[in-house]
Scaffold this active site. Structure first.
Site, PDB file in Angstrom:
ATOM      1  N   ASP A 184      51.758  43.464  98.590  1.00  0.00           N
ATOM      2  CA  ASP A 184      52.135  44.584  99.469  1.00  0.00           C
ATOM      3  C   ASP A 184      51.233  44.581 100.697  1.00  0.00           C
ATOM      4  O   ASP A 184      50.027  44.339 100.582  1.00  0.00           O
ATOM      5  CB  ASP A 184      51.916  45.933  98.785  1.00  0.00           C
ATOM      6  CG  ASP A 184      52.658  46.083  97.458  1.00  0.00           C
ATOM      7  OD1 ASP A 184      52.725  45.116  96.708  1.00  0.00           O
ATOM      8  OD2 ASP A 184      53.145  47.187  97.199  1.00  0.00           O
ATOM      9  N   ASP A 205      55.950  41.259  98.898  1.00  0.00           N
ATOM     10  CA  ASP A 205      56.289  42.502  98.191  1.00  0.00           C
ATOM     11  C   ASP A 205      56.575  43.551  99.252  1.00  0.00           C
ATOM     12  O   ASP A 205      56.922  43.187 100.380  1.00  0.00           O
ATOM     13  CB  ASP A 205      55.165  42.908  97.214  1.00  0.00           C
ATOM     14  CG  ASP A 205      55.681  43.794  96.074  1.00  0.00           C
ATOM     15  OD1 ASP A 205      56.463  44.719  96.347  1.00  0.00           O
ATOM     16  OD2 ASP A 205      55.311  43.561  94.912  1.00  0.00           O
ATOM     17  N   ASP A 206      56.399  44.836  98.919  1.00  0.00           N
ATOM     18  CA  ASP A 206      56.722  45.851  99.915  1.00  0.00           C
ATOM     19  C   ASP A 206      55.930  45.630 101.199  1.00  0.00           C
ATOM     20  O   ASP A 206      54.723  45.395 101.174  1.00  0.00           O
ATOM     21  CB  ASP A 206      56.408  47.248  99.376  1.00  0.00           C
ATOM     22  CG  ASP A 206      57.378  47.667  98.279  1.00  0.00           C
ATOM     23  OD1 ASP A 206      58.565  47.311  98.363  1.00  0.00           O
ATOM     24  OD2 ASP A 206      56.936  48.344  97.332  1.00  0.00           O
ATOM     25  N   HIS A 227      59.738  42.804 100.501  1.00  0.00           N
ATOM     26  CA  HIS A 227      60.695  43.652  99.795  1.00  0.00           C
ATOM     27  C   HIS A 227      61.146  44.851 100.616  1.00  0.00           C
ATOM     28  O   HIS A 227      61.752  45.767 100.077  1.00  0.00           O
ATOM     29  CB  HIS A 227      60.098  44.126  98.465  1.00  0.00           C
ATOM     30  CG  HIS A 227      59.879  43.018  97.477  1.00  0.00           C
ATOM     31  ND1 HIS A 227      59.327  43.207  96.243  1.00  0.00           N
ATOM     32  CD2 HIS A 227      60.146  41.689  97.552  1.00  0.00           C
ATOM     33  CE1 HIS A 227      59.256  42.052  95.583  1.00  0.00           C
ATOM     34  NE2 HIS A 227      59.741  41.113  96.375  1.00  0.00           N
ATOM     35  N   ARG A 258      64.300  51.448 101.448  1.00  0.00           N
ATOM     36  CA  ARG A 258      64.404  51.777 100.028  1.00  0.00           C
ATOM     37  C   ARG A 258      63.642  53.050  99.676  1.00  0.00           C
ATOM     38  O   ARG A 258      62.568  53.316 100.214  1.00  0.00           O
ATOM     39  CB  ARG A 258      63.788  50.614  99.245  1.00  0.00           C
ATOM     40  CG  ARG A 258      63.842  50.726  97.756  1.00  0.00           C
ATOM     41  CD  ARG A 258      63.132  49.522  97.151  1.00  0.00           C
ATOM     42  NE  ARG A 258      63.699  49.161  95.867  1.00  0.00           N
ATOM     43  CZ  ARG A 258      63.185  48.240  95.053  1.00  0.00           C
ATOM     44  NH1 ARG A 258      62.104  47.580  95.398  1.00  0.00           N
ATOM     45  NH2 ARG A 258      63.745  47.980  93.911  1.00  0.00           N
ATOM     46  N   LYS A 260      62.455  54.611  95.930  1.00  0.00           N
ATOM     47  CA  LYS A 260      62.505  54.313  94.490  1.00  0.00           C
ATOM     48  C   LYS A 260      61.662  55.311  93.720  1.00  0.00           C
ATOM     49  O   LYS A 260      60.493  55.536  94.025  1.00  0.00           O
ATOM     50  CB  LYS A 260      62.045  52.874  94.219  1.00  0.00           C
ATOM     51  CG  LYS A 260      60.777  52.444  94.935  1.00  0.00           C
ATOM     52  CD  LYS A 260      60.400  50.984  94.635  1.00  0.00           C
ATOM     53  CE  LYS A 260      59.274  50.485  95.512  1.00  0.00           C
ATOM     54  NZ  LYS A 260      58.735  49.185  95.180  1.00  0.00           N
TER      55      LYS A 260
END
Ligand SMILES: *[C@@H]1O[C@H](CO)[C@@H](O)[C@H](O)[C@H]1NC(C)=O
Ligand SMILES: *[C@@H]1O[C@H](CO)[C@@H](O)[C@H](O)[C@H]1NC(C)=O
Ligand SMILES: *[C@@H]1O[C@H](CO)[C@@H](O)[C@H](O)[C@H]1NC(C)=O
Length: 367
Positions: A184, A205-206, A227, A258, A260
């Site tokens: 991340d 990743d994010d 991501h 996103r 989540k």
């Protein structure tokens, strides 16, 4: 007046002695700067230098297993004057930590370099060897113009107690394309009035993960290969409010935009997430995904009213989201009654397949 100040100081000193280290991050510690210029060329120089109003950091290597901790005086100006490299070791980190009030960190275009791939094993923080987090930021003020290079796992962990602007920061983990995992770029928690602007990110990743905070703006940034820009993942007792995601470019990420949240949580919520002028291209799984069934091990497909999500607006300037073939343009899975006030009037989607919307009515968008 003097008396009031003294009792305030005593009160805050008392708070400090009883606070846990987690709470300390939220207590503004006031430290008067000395009128001096401190120079740091090894960890041995840090304790004296951080008392000064100006701190110049020369190029040096931080020994493996040590944190380069800058606990700065109020209003301190830090000038990075060379690249810093960090020795490699399996431990939890962080490799670097900065605290202070109204500080200015001038990166001067230099690099904080974890020197590549030694700990990457494709397992990230889910397994394999323990990998150090890179840079914990608990400061207010401004940080700009430097590169975080090749973090073993998560890059920045930002918990700013008051207004902080982070601009022109590069997070480059391109070398981890095969074995980097959970890299991340910006993990945000307990943040207050944070702006990340003109960041350039290549990771696995994010690009940004907003876990807890109020008043967070991510703008004019470019995310490649990871991501996407995420709110969450949200668990119990975490609150995210007033988020603005503006004019970002998201290139070839698993997801574009996103939100989540975990199933069956208490005391958590997400409210007021505004998307404007973002462009996502080549999304590999989802263009826009809002899910209440997230787990680190994969979505469960089951939701309960746990973390309500309200006020998700794609309004203002057009958000353009295009997905790869095989990907879904929009996927929303809410528990009944747990998502509200979704307005997607300025979302344009293309590519892949339509996706699905479950248990929320979305204004001004149809699949
Ligand atoms: C970063 O600092 C370098 C060195 O001072 C400078 O040349 C460059 O223009 C700066 N970049 C930004 C985006 O401020
Ligand atoms: C959430 O906060 C409540 C009330 O303070 C506490 O009882 C509970 O243990 C917390 N839950 C978690 C998972 O931290
Ligand atoms: C949507 O709401 C219905 C009715 O409450 C519920 O039965 C169903 O499980 C929900 N769908 C999901 C995926 O949670």
């Amino acid at each position: 007046m003097k008396f009031v100040l003294v009792s305030l100081a005593l009160a805050s000193a008392a708070t400090l002695t009883t606070a846990t280290s987690h709470e300390l991050a939220r207590v503004p510690v006031h430290r008067q700067a000395k009128r001096c210029t401190g120079t740091i060329a090894s960890l041995d120089d840090v304790a004296a230098a951080v008392k000064c109003a100006t701190v110049n950091i020369k190029s040096f290597t931080v020994p493996a297993g040590k944190t380069f901790e800058l606990d700065l005086a109020d209003g301190a100006v830090v000038n990075l004057q060379g690249d810093i490299t960090f020795g490699s070791k399996s431990w939890a980190g962080p490799l670097m930590l900065i605290q202070g009030k109204d500080i200015r960190f001038n990166g001067g275009g230099h690099k904080l370099d974890r020197q590549g791939a030694k700990l990457w094993d494709a397992l990230g923080s889910n397994g394999g060897v323990t990998k150090p987090k890179f840079f914990k930021v608990k400061a207010s003020g401004v940080m700009d113009n430097f590169t975080l290079l090749n973090q073993p796992v998560q890059g920045f962990s930002v918990s700013n107690p008051a207004k902080l602007v982070m601009s022109n920061i590069v997070v480059d983990v391109r070398a981890g394309a095969k074995l980097g995992h959970n890299t991340d770029a910006f993990d945000i928690s307990a943040a207050k009035d944070l702006t990340i602007t003109k960041a350039t990110i290549y990771n696995q990743d994010d690009c940004v993960a907003i876990n807890d905070g109020d008043g967070i703006t991510i703008q004019d940034s470019t995310c490649t290969g990871g991501h996407g820009i995420s709110v969450g993942s949200i668990k119990s007792n975490k609150t995210v409010r007033n988020v603005l995601i503006k004019n970002n470019r998201i290139i070839d990420n698993d997801n574009g935009l996103r939100i989540k949240t975990y199933d069956a949580q208490t005391g958590a919520s997400v409210s007021g997430v505004h998307y404007t002028g973002n462009v996502a291209t080549g999304c590999k799984k989802y263009g826009v995904i809002i899910q209440q069934d997230y787990t680190n091990e994969g979505a469960t497909g089951k939701t309960t009213v746990g973390v309500p999500i309200s006020g998700v607006h794609f309004t203002g300037d057009t958000n353009t989201v295009s997905v790869a073939s095989g990907a879904k343009r929009v996927y929303i899975l809410c528990a009944k009654g747990s998502c509200s006030d979704f307005d997607f009037s300025n979302l344009k989607t293309s590519g892949g397949s339509a996706g699905s919307i479950t248990n929320v009515s979305v204004k001004n968008y149809s699949l």
